[in-house]
Enzyme design. Structure first.
Site, PDB file in Angstrom:
ATOM      1  N   TYR A  61       0.812  -1.217   0.000  1.00  0.00           N
ATOM      2  CA  TYR A  61       0.000   0.000   0.000  1.00  0.00           C
ATOM      3  C   TYR A  61       0.846   1.269   0.000  1.00  0.00           C
ATOM      4  O   TYR A  61       0.469   2.289  -0.580  1.00  0.00           O
ATOM      5  CB  TYR A  61      -1.003  -0.032   1.166  1.00  0.00           C
ATOM      6  CG  TYR A  61      -2.129  -0.995   0.856  1.00  0.00           C
ATOM      7  CD1 TYR A  61      -2.133  -2.291   1.353  1.00  0.00           C
ATOM      8  CD2 TYR A  61      -3.133  -0.617  -0.036  1.00  0.00           C
ATOM      9  CE1 TYR A  61      -3.137  -3.193   0.993  1.00  0.00           C
ATOM     10  CE2 TYR A  61      -4.132  -1.509  -0.395  1.00  0.00           C
ATOM     11  CZ  TYR A  61      -4.129  -2.796   0.116  1.00  0.00           C
ATOM     12  OH  TYR A  61      -5.109  -3.688  -0.265  1.00  0.00           O
ATOM     13  N   ASP A  99      -7.828   5.447  -5.073  1.00  0.00           N
ATOM     14  CA  ASP A  99      -6.745   6.399  -5.348  1.00  0.00           C
ATOM     15  C   ASP A  99      -7.072   7.855  -5.022  1.00  0.00           C
ATOM     16  O   ASP A  99      -6.180   8.713  -5.067  1.00  0.00           O
ATOM     17  CB  ASP A  99      -6.310   6.276  -6.832  1.00  0.00           C
ATOM     18  CG  ASP A  99      -7.481   6.479  -7.816  1.00  0.00           C
ATOM     19  OD1 ASP A  99      -7.522   5.768  -8.830  1.00  0.00           O
ATOM     20  OD2 ASP A  99      -8.349   7.345  -7.553  1.00  0.00           O
ATOM     21  N   HIS A 114     -14.680   0.889  -1.703  1.00  0.00           N
ATOM     22  CA  HIS A 114     -13.578   0.011  -1.302  1.00  0.00           C
ATOM     23  C   HIS A 114     -12.541   0.719  -0.451  1.00  0.00           C
ATOM     24  O   HIS A 114     -11.454   0.190  -0.235  1.00  0.00           O
ATOM     25  CB  HIS A 114     -12.911  -0.607  -2.545  1.00  0.00           C
ATOM     26  CG  HIS A 114     -13.807  -1.612  -3.207  1.00  0.00           C
ATOM     27  ND1 HIS A 114     -13.597  -2.054  -4.485  1.00  0.00           N
ATOM     28  CD2 HIS A 114     -14.929  -2.247  -2.772  1.00  0.00           C
ATOM     29  CE1 HIS A 114     -14.560  -2.932  -4.802  1.00  0.00           C
ATOM     30  NE2 HIS A 114     -15.373  -3.045  -3.787  1.00  0.00           N
TER      31      HIS A 114
END
Ligand code: BV8
Length: 246
Positions: A61, A99, A114
């Site tokens: 991540y 993002d 998400h």
């Protein structure tokens, strides 16, 4: 090119996936063939993966955080901001993308189902997620200071819905009530830049169809659930979305 007719009774629900960020330089999951450093993404992006090797997951991540911070929104994102400004409450954007580019483009009626890459939360307590752009690339991993005050030790984790984790029920009910209200007039559902492989997001087209929606897929190739759509416009979303709505 085919265009989605918009009038004063039209409500539009949009679902976006990794494909709408591709033209911003963010690799999609399909680009990576579902792999990262030879790890299957579903294994890294899962509670089991985090329990097994939290350093590996934080590296995964952190590298994506570093990637998105140098990217900017593309015409796909700005086209959806324009549509939101035109439709107001008759517009809702659901994104699978973590993002943050829709927010940076100016989208407000947005549900990031998400999660959000540049936010962290505690894996052990219910503190609210918080903005976090830090990169955790070595073995010293971030811990929750609130748990520490209570003499407990809990790792921070990315504020992401992992595979095998349920989606936020409030988000899902907000989507359902939008569909229900819109169905009383005219609902158009548009999915853009998504392979239609991940559920429950990939099932949203069926929810919309059951509500009588006109359904459109905008994608570079035929998504796994393409047959569920009334219309399929093949190509790059950055080219198609700016002129899709009449
Ligand atoms: C759930 C955050 C209930 C992570 C993501 C076994 C055990 C547990 C669950 C399951 C299981 N088997 C199946 C499931 C359900 C599972 C699932 O669907 N798995 C799939 C792999 C089969 N779903 C879940 O686990 C969900 N939770 O079901 O809870 C439950 C609970 C316990 C047990 C059972 C059920 C949670 C799913 C959320 C996972 N988190 N994201 C992270 O980002 O790190 S999903 C992640 O992958 C993304 O968010 C995104 O949703 C997905 C990738 O999909 P896309 O966005 O579509 O991207 P992709 O690369 O695939 O496609 C891009 C497309 O764009 C391509 O078609 C390409 O052609 C196109 N394109 C490219 N460039 C362009 C373009 N199009 C237009 N223009 C361009 N320029």
């Amino acid at each position: 090119m085919a265009a989605v007719h918009i009038d004063e009774s039209t409500w539009v629900l949009v679902l976006t996936g990794a494909g709408v960020s591709a033209e911003s330089g963010i690799p999609t999951f399909r680009d990576a063939n579902g792999l990262w450093e030879n790890h299957v993404i579903e294994e890294v992006a899962s509670p089991q993966g985090f329990a097994r090797d939290p350093s590996l997951v934080w590296r995964f991540y952190s590298e994506r955080r570093r990637g998105v911070l140098s990217c900017t929104p593309n015409p796909s994102h700005t086209a959806l901001v324009d549509l939101e400004r035109r439709l107001g409450d008759r517009f809702l954007l659901v994104t699978q993308n973590v993002d943050g580019l829709h927010v940076r483009a100016g989208s407000q009626r947005l549900i990031p189902i998400h999660g959000t890459l540049c936010e962290s939360k505690c894996s052990g307590c219910d503190r609210a997620p918080f903005v976090d752009t830090a990169l955790y690339l070595d073995t010293v991993l971030p811990e929750c200071d609130r748990c520490a005050e209570r003499g407990q030790r809990s790792l921070l984790r990315p504020n992401i819905v992992w595979f095998g984790e349920v989606l936020d029920s409030l988000a899902l009910s907000r989507i359902e009530s939008f569909v229900e209200t819109a169905a009383a007039e005219r609902l158009v559902f548009v999915a853009a830049g998504t392979s239609g492989l991940v559920y429950p997001a990939a099932g949203l087209v069926n929810v919309a169809r059951r509500a009588g929606a006109e359904t459109w897929l905008v994608n570079a190739d035929r998504a796994a659930n393409a047959s569920s759509f009334d219309h399929f416009v093949e190509g790059a979303s950055g080219t198609i979305l700016p002129s899709l709505f009449s």
